[in-house]
Design a protein around this motif. Sequence first.
Motif, PDB file in Angstrom:
ATOM      1  N   GLY A 140     -10.585  -5.263  -0.292  1.00  0.00           N
ATOM      2  CA  GLY A 140     -10.942  -3.261  -0.422  1.00  0.00           C
ATOM      3  C   GLY A 140     -10.021  -3.037  -1.565  1.00  0.00           C
ATOM      4  N   ALA A 141     -10.373  -3.556  -2.744  1.00  0.00           N
ATOM      5  CA  ALA A 141      -9.353  -3.228  -3.277  1.00  0.00           C
ATOM      6  C   ALA A 141     -10.910  -2.432  -4.202  1.00  0.00           C
ATOM      7  N   LYS A 142      -9.470  -1.525  -5.513  1.00  0.00           N
ATOM      8  CA  LYS A 142     -10.157  -0.499  -6.237  1.00  0.00           C
ATOM      9  C   LYS A 142     -10.322  -1.421  -7.556  1.00  0.00           C
ATOM     10  N   MET A 143     -11.537  -1.417  -8.123  1.00  0.00           N
ATOM     11  CA  MET A 143     -12.179  -2.601  -8.993  1.00  0.00           C
ATOM     12  C   MET A 143     -12.128  -1.078 -10.450  1.00  0.00           C
TER      13      MET A 143
ATOM     14  N   PRO B  21      -8.764  -6.063 -10.628  1.00  0.00           N
ATOM     15  CA  PRO B  21      -7.943  -4.538  -9.286  1.00  0.00           C
ATOM     16  C   PRO B  21      -7.244  -4.476  -9.912  1.00  0.00           C
ATOM     17  N   VAL B  22      -7.624  -2.917  -9.752  1.00  0.00           N
ATOM     18  CA  VAL B  22      -6.086  -1.611 -10.132  1.00  0.00           C
ATOM     19  C   VAL B  22      -5.103  -1.655  -9.239  1.00  0.00           C
ATOM     20  N   GLN B  23      -5.881  -1.798  -8.072  1.00  0.00           N
ATOM     21  CA  GLN B  23      -4.513  -1.537  -6.690  1.00  0.00           C
ATOM     22  C   GLN B  23      -5.457  -2.063  -4.952  1.00  0.00           C
ATOM     23  N   TYR B  24      -4.733  -1.982  -4.226  1.00  0.00           N
ATOM     24  CA  TYR B  24      -5.299  -2.057  -2.679  1.00  0.00           C
ATOM     25  C   TYR B  24      -4.613  -1.281  -1.920  1.00  0.00           C
ATOM     26  N   GLU B  25      -3.684  -1.168  -1.543  1.00  0.00           N
ATOM     27  CA  GLU B  25      -2.619  -0.550  -0.770  1.00  0.00           C
ATOM     28  C   GLU B  25      -2.450   0.517  -1.257  1.00  0.00           C
ATOM     29  N   GLY B  26      -1.404   0.605  -2.456  1.00  0.00           N
ATOM     30  CA  GLY B  26      -1.329   1.122  -3.207  1.00  0.00           C
ATOM     31  C   GLY B  26      -0.420   1.631  -3.873  1.00  0.00           C
ATOM     32  N   VAL B  27       0.106   1.870  -5.029  1.00  0.00           N
ATOM     33  CA  VAL B  27       0.857   1.089  -6.420  1.00  0.00           C
ATOM     34  C   VAL B  27       2.035   1.217  -5.861  1.00  0.00           C
ATOM     35  N   ILE B  28       2.728   2.413  -5.558  1.00  0.00           N
ATOM     36  CA  ILE B  28       4.604   2.647  -4.967  1.00  0.00           C
ATOM     37  C   ILE B  28       4.645   1.752  -4.113  1.00  0.00           C
ATOM     38  N   ALA B  29       3.313   0.985  -2.994  1.00  0.00           N
ATOM     39  CA  ALA B  29       3.552   0.153  -1.928  1.00  0.00           C
ATOM     40  C   ALA B  29       3.531  -1.784  -2.730  1.00  0.00           C
TER      41      ALA B  29
ATOM     42  N   LYS C  99     -12.873  -7.530  -3.913  1.00  0.00           N
ATOM     43  CA  LYS C  99     -13.730  -6.512  -2.967  1.00  0.00           C
ATOM     44  C   LYS C  99     -14.002  -6.389  -1.750  1.00  0.00           C
ATOM     45  N   ALA C 100     -13.508  -7.517  -0.786  1.00  0.00           N
ATOM     46  CA  ALA C 100     -13.464  -7.812   0.873  1.00  0.00           C
ATOM     47  C   ALA C 100     -12.228  -7.145   1.377  1.00  0.00           C
TER      48      ALA C 100
END
Length: 360
Positions: free
Chosen positions: A14-17, A26-34, A11-12
């Motif tokens: 910035g993950a999308k939970m 956490p399903v993603q942080y900065e984006g799936v492709i990256a 969460k800290a």
Amino acid sequence: MKSTALTEIHKALGAKMVPFAGYNMPVQYEGVIAEHETVRNSVGVFDVSHMGEFLASGDKAIDLLQKVCSNDISKIEVGGAQYNCLPNEDGGIVDDLIVYRIREKEYLLVVNASNIEKDWEWINKHNTFDVQLRNISDNYSLLAIQGPKAIEAMQSLTETDLSAIKFYNFVVAPFAGIEHVIISATGYTGSGGFEIYCANEYTEQLWNKVFEAGESFRIKPIGLAARDTLRLEMGYCLYGNDINDTTSPIEAGLGWITKFTKDFTNSENLKKEKENGPQRKLIGFELDERGIPRHDYDIVDESGAKIGVVTSGTMSPSLGKGIGLGYVPVEFSKLGSKIFVQVRKNAIPATVVKLPFYKA
């Protein structure tokens, strides 16, 4: 909703939970492709602590596992791991799993998070051998450190020569200042690396040390969405999508882990199916035109008649095209066969290809 030992860290960061198999993950942080490209080109870290872990120990542990598992457990040496499945009595699969031989008479079974309770009941139901079974799922965490730079990035954390651990082998050794860590040369990405098991109380320390060691390699946290695109590019089955209680290991292309040198649950019927050939097969396909195949999209023939269904599909970040898995009748399963995927109103042509989609 359960949490892993690292939920607050995610969460800290910035993950999308999202809820996944009863856990907040956490399903993603900065984006799936990256994130996908980080694992293919460098090194990334997944928190997969939602996975289940069982210990089976005793003189007849091997007998119980030979009975419930499709693969030949006797082939696993101490320090070795083996991909496996638990066949049910109706021709389908209870779950797929990895079996580790920890000691001469002790095995670790790592099962899918969504099936922990189901698998536990299934294995106990067949335990007529007085094998000691322990469900340690809630006590242990699992980090998957994956990518071509994983060995180099993590070597400073252990005196064990990571490059000497062969694929599907493991060691129990100090790692990141923590005693008795399982360092396993396994993973779900096809880009090399390790899976690290440790007790929950050390997980935050493990995470922090891993990111310190990998800083100069631009190590990044990776979410479950990229884990899915990575495994799909390798053609790896996902339980609940590509295999389930109604799919046989033979039609799913898992004949290589289904060994008829011993008796196991439903082995006689599965042997007949292998000898006679299944009526349908799980295939890999690439779209010939632009589009994204998705789970449960219809697969149709040239006339538009439904012949199957997409079990997994995505836009491949590595290949830049739509790829997927699905079951079709055997006559449509040959390499090079033309099929069509119904993407909304359009039947998009696709070609049956050899797996894996991604070749390093």
